[in-house]
Scaffold this motif. Structure first.
Motif, short mmCIF file in Angstrom:
data_model
loop_
_atom_site.label_atom_id
_atom_site.label_comp_id
_atom_site.label_asym_id
_atom_site.label_seq_id
_atom_site.Cartn_x
_atom_site.Cartn_y
_atom_site.Cartn_z
N SER A 1 10.21 -7.12 23.70
CA SER A 1 9.26 -7.17 24.15
C SER A 1 8.78 -7.77 25.30
N LEU A 2 9.51 -8.98 25.71
CA LEU A 2 9.36 -9.47 27.14
C LEU A 2 9.73 -8.71 28.08
N ARG A 3 10.78 -8.20 27.91
CA ARG A 3 11.52 -7.08 29.00
C ARG A 3 10.32 -5.83 29.37
N LEU A 4 9.78 -5.56 28.31
CA LEU A 4 8.81 -4.49 28.44
C LEU A 4 7.44 -5.16 28.94
N LEU A 5 7.07 -6.20 28.78
CA LEU A 5 5.91 -6.69 29.36
C LEU A 5 6.18 -6.80 30.87
N ALA A 6 7.43 -7.45 31.13
CA ALA A 6 7.80 -7.97 32.65
C ALA A 6 7.76 -6.37 33.50
N GLU A 7 8.45 -5.41 32.71
CA GLU A 7 8.31 -3.96 33.67
C GLU A 7 7.10 -3.64 33.71
N ALA A 8 6.21 -3.83 32.64
CA ALA A 8 4.77 -3.10 33.07
C ALA A 8 4.02 -4.11 34.01
N LEU A 9 4.24 -5.46 34.16
CA LEU A 9 3.70 -5.90 35.03
C LEU A 9 4.30 -6.27 36.44
N GLY A 10 5.55 -5.48 36.58
CA GLY A 10 6.21 -5.39 37.92
C GLY A 10 6.75 -6.74 38.28
N LEU A 11 7.24 -7.50 37.20
CA LEU A 11 7.82 -9.01 37.59
C LEU A 11 8.87 -8.85 38.43
N GLU A 12 9.07 -9.85 39.55
CA GLU A 12 10.32 -9.95 40.33
C GLU A 12 11.44 -10.73 39.42
N ALA A 13 12.46 -10.82 39.81
CA ALA A 13 13.62 -11.43 39.16
C ALA A 13 13.39 -12.76 38.67
N ALA A 14 12.83 -13.56 39.78
CA ALA A 14 12.58 -15.03 39.63
C ALA A 14 11.70 -15.11 38.47
N GLU A 15 10.62 -14.21 38.59
CA GLU A 15 9.31 -14.24 37.69
C GLU A 15 9.88 -13.99 36.08
N LEU A 16 10.83 -13.05 36.03
CA LEU A 16 11.46 -12.71 34.86
C LEU A 16 12.20 -13.76 34.36
N GLY A 17 12.63 -14.44 35.25
CA GLY A 17 13.51 -15.94 34.65
C GLY A 17 12.81 -16.72 34.24
N ALA A 18 11.53 -17.16 34.88
CA ALA A 18 10.48 -18.10 34.27
C ALA A 18 9.93 -17.46 33.00
#
Length: 125
Positions: free
Chosen positions: A82-99
């Motif tokens: 779910s977190l990965r899908l949300l991150a992709e939908a928001l277009g998060l960068e690598a550092a943001e995904l890590g956070a």
């Protein structure tokens, strides 16, 4: 008027960073000034993207209830998928995904949010 958010994320530097949170500082809460708040982080990125909870859920292929529960910190351990899908939908960068991942695991993070208010021209301007 629209609100735009600039969000900066950094991991706190600590000598005992390798220890689990409960073992740091002799088992006492670690006073970092930055507590993990997954819901606030996700909400800030959603608002930065100018999306509603419903729009984010649709983009991520998730139920809107899941987005609401994550933002309300009502899920103790959200699924990694779910977190990965949300991150992709928001277009998060690598550092943001890590956070996002660190916040979901309960690791303290440093977060700075700067809100910019943008006045939109009205009719006839």
């Amino acid at each position: 008027m629209r609100v735009l958010a600039d969000i900066t994320v950094a991991a706190p530097a600590r000598e005992d960073e390798d220890l689990p949170p409960r073992e740091r500082n002799g088992g006492a809460p670690v006073p970092t000034g930055a507590e993990p708040v997954l819901g606030a982080l996700l909400r800030a990125w959603r608002e930065r993207s100018l999306l509603t909870q419903e729009e984010l859920a649709e983009r991520a292929g998730l139920n809107v209830r899941t987005v609401r529960r994550v933002e309300a910190d009502a899920l103790s351990r959200p699924r990694a998928t779910s977190l990965r899908l949300l991150a992709e939908a928001l277009g998060l960068e690598a550092a943001e995904l890590g956070a996002l991942t660190r916040a979901a695991s309960g690791t303290a993070i440093e977060l700075t949010v700067t809100l910019r208010y943008v006045e939109e021209p009205g009719p006839g301007r």
